[in-house]
Design a protein around this motif. Structure first.
Motif, PDB file in Angstrom:
ATOM      1  N   THR A 196       0.965  -1.118  -0.085  1.00 32.33           N
ATOM      2  CA  THR A 196       0.248   0.048   0.089  1.00 32.33           C
ATOM      3  C   THR A 196       0.894   1.330  -0.092  1.00 32.33           C
ATOM      4  O   THR A 196       1.947   1.033   0.179  1.00 32.33           O
ATOM      5  N   HIS A 248      -7.532  -4.567  -5.270  1.00 30.23           N
ATOM      6  CA  HIS A 248      -8.635  -3.707  -5.172  1.00 30.23           C
ATOM      7  C   HIS A 248      -8.567  -2.347  -5.841  1.00 30.23           C
ATOM      8  O   HIS A 248      -7.627  -1.405  -5.201  1.00 30.23           O
ATOM      9  N   THR A 249      -9.476  -1.933  -6.713  1.00 29.27           N
ATOM     10  CA  THR A 249      -9.205  -0.760  -7.200  1.00 29.27           C
ATOM     11  C   THR A 249      -9.680   0.358  -6.259  1.00 29.27           C
ATOM     12  O   THR A 249      -9.266   1.483  -6.231  1.00 29.27           O
ATOM     13  N   HIS A 250     -10.797   0.048  -5.374  1.00 29.80           N
ATOM     14  CA  HIS A 250     -11.114   1.006  -4.481  1.00 29.80           C
ATOM     15  C   HIS A 250     -12.005   0.197  -3.552  1.00 29.80           C
ATOM     16  O   HIS A 250     -12.221  -0.862  -3.715  1.00 29.80           O
ATOM     17  N   LEU A 251     -12.594   0.872  -2.243  1.00 27.89           N
ATOM     18  CA  LEU A 251     -13.270   0.106  -1.265  1.00 27.89           C
ATOM     19  C   LEU A 251     -14.469   0.994  -1.076  1.00 27.89           C
ATOM     20  O   LEU A 251     -14.455   2.171  -0.230  1.00 27.89           O
ATOM     21  N   PRO A 252     -15.576   0.679  -1.619  1.00 29.96           N
ATOM     22  CA  PRO A 252     -16.793   1.717  -1.180  1.00 29.96           C
ATOM     23  C   PRO A 252     -16.895   1.709   0.297  1.00 29.96           C
ATOM     24  O   PRO A 252     -16.969   0.885   0.962  1.00 29.96           O
ATOM     25  N   GLY A 273      -8.247  -0.925   1.345  1.00 30.78           N
ATOM     26  CA  GLY A 273      -8.861   0.221   0.670  1.00 30.78           C
ATOM     27  C   GLY A 273      -7.336   0.911   0.074  1.00 30.78           C
ATOM     28  O   GLY A 273      -7.675   2.105  -0.205  1.00 30.78           O
ATOM     29  N   ARG A 274      -6.014   0.465   0.114  1.00 31.30           N
ATOM     30  CA  ARG A 274      -5.039   1.240  -0.040  1.00 31.30           C
ATOM     31  C   ARG A 274      -4.114   0.495  -0.783  1.00 31.30           C
ATOM     32  O   ARG A 274      -3.060   0.941  -1.035  1.00 31.30           O
ATOM     33  N   ASP A 315      -1.527  -0.903  -7.467  1.00 28.18           N
ATOM     34  CA  ASP A 315      -1.907  -1.324  -8.377  1.00 28.18           C
ATOM     35  C   ASP A 315      -0.872  -2.518  -8.768  1.00 28.18           C
ATOM     36  O   ASP A 315       0.354  -2.134  -8.658  1.00 28.18           O
ATOM     37  N   GLU A 327     -17.928  -2.731  -5.108  1.00 28.90           N
ATOM     38  CA  GLU A 327     -16.847  -2.447  -5.861  1.00 28.90           C
ATOM     39  C   GLU A 327     -16.867  -2.595  -7.215  1.00 28.90           C
ATOM     40  O   GLU A 327     -16.737  -1.917  -8.126  1.00 28.90           O
ATOM     41  N   ASP A 367     -19.487  -0.500  -9.131  1.00 32.56           N
ATOM     42  CA  ASP A 367     -18.918   0.912  -9.434  1.00 32.56           C
ATOM     43  C   ASP A 367     -18.032   0.655 -11.135  1.00 32.56           C
ATOM     44  O   ASP A 367     -17.707   1.497 -11.587  1.00 32.56           O
TER      45      ASP A 367
END
Length: 283
Positions: free
Chosen positions: A10, A36-40, A58-59, A62, A121, A124
């Motif tokens: 991260t 994970h591209t992001h964490l809603p 969430g961090r 890539d 996720e 989105d």
């Protein structure tokens, strides 16, 4: 048995260049990175390993960019995703990214893939849960068309690509007559008939998280694999995110498993080095 590693890298963790060098210097077989591209923030989907979801989810960096950095400072270390959420990618762009990493690392890349557990996720990215398995299967077929030696078209239920020139090609070697193209591909997910059917149809093996219950599930996978006409000796099973012990690794060896991916903490250099020192007994 090869001992590879996985870790959540991260913006708060160690850098992939430092970790790659340390792993290769100590004799570990590989580095697999999750995605994970992001964490809603608003999430109804329960986390597979329980709540609360750890902060690194969430961090995450890539994985392809991070693995590219690790590849640049190593020569032998295996590189892999654990796992790429294929449904959340444009397959033409993903095929290029996979081929480029495999080419630049001289065939060291393993394409670990799965369908994704986080409904919010995926939503989105325009992905719905009922479609995700067949969507991944179709996108893998499209990418394999781009990786083929000759220009190859693909027309599927979720996407298509014209026959065209797509270079570089993945450089990982495959046995003569193997109908698949591209790098070594492992599918992650919980044991079951649907997963095993997909593994036998378009992958090289299974990446079970934790590796529990393999005594019961491996015979079922091997049966499905054989019924699909696949070479019984070619099936690969790579337990992932394992907290190792001598008894556990001996059990995997008895099952014919040749690679295990052990879990590293998403911590600072001192914590990771302590863990690598503790795992050295297994190398």
């Amino acid at each position: 048995m090869r001992i590879a590693t996985t870790v959540f890298l991260t913006d708060e963790s160690v850098r992939p260049t430092w970790l790659g060098r340390e792993l290769e210097r100590r004799g570990f077989a590989g580095l697999y990175l999750p995605e994970h591209t992001h964490l809603p923030v608003s999430r109804d989907t329960p986390a597979p390993r329980g709540e609360p979801l750890p902060r690194p989810y969430g961090r995450t960096l890539d994985p392809f960019v991070a693995l590219g950095q690790a590849a640049a400072v190593t020569e032998r270390l295996g590189l892999g995703t654990g796992v790429t959420l294929v449904a959340q990618h444009d397959p033409v762009s993903l095929a290029k990214r996979v081929a480029t990493l495999d080419f630049l690392s001289e065939g060291r890349f393993t394409f670990g893939i799965s369908y994704g557990w986080n409904v919010e996720e995926a939503a989105d990215h325009g992905v719905t849960r009922p479609d995700r398995r067949e969507l991944v299967r179709d996108r893998m077929a499209l990418m394999r068309a781009l990786w083929a030696a000759e220009p190859t078209a693909h027309q599927g239920p979720f996407g298509s690509v014209r026959a065209g020139f797509a270079h570089p090609k993945p450089v990982g070697t495959r046995p003569a007559g193997d109908p698949l193209t591209g790098p070594r591909t492992l599918i992650g997910g919980a044991a079951g008939p649907r997963l095993f059917a997909h593994i036998a149809a378009y992958a090289d093996g299974w990446m079970p998280t934790g590796g529990r219950g393999l005594t019961e599930t491996l015979p079922a996978l091997r049966r499905v694999w054989a019924e699909a006409g696949r070479d019984p000796t070619a099936l690969e099973v790579v337990p992932y995110g394992v907290l190792p012990s001598p008894g556990k690794l001996a059990h995997y060896a008895d099952l014919g498993i040749e690679e295990v991916v052990v879990q590293l903490p998403s911590g600072d250099r001192a914590e990771i080095l302590r863990t690598l020192d503790a795992y050295a007994q297994y190398l």
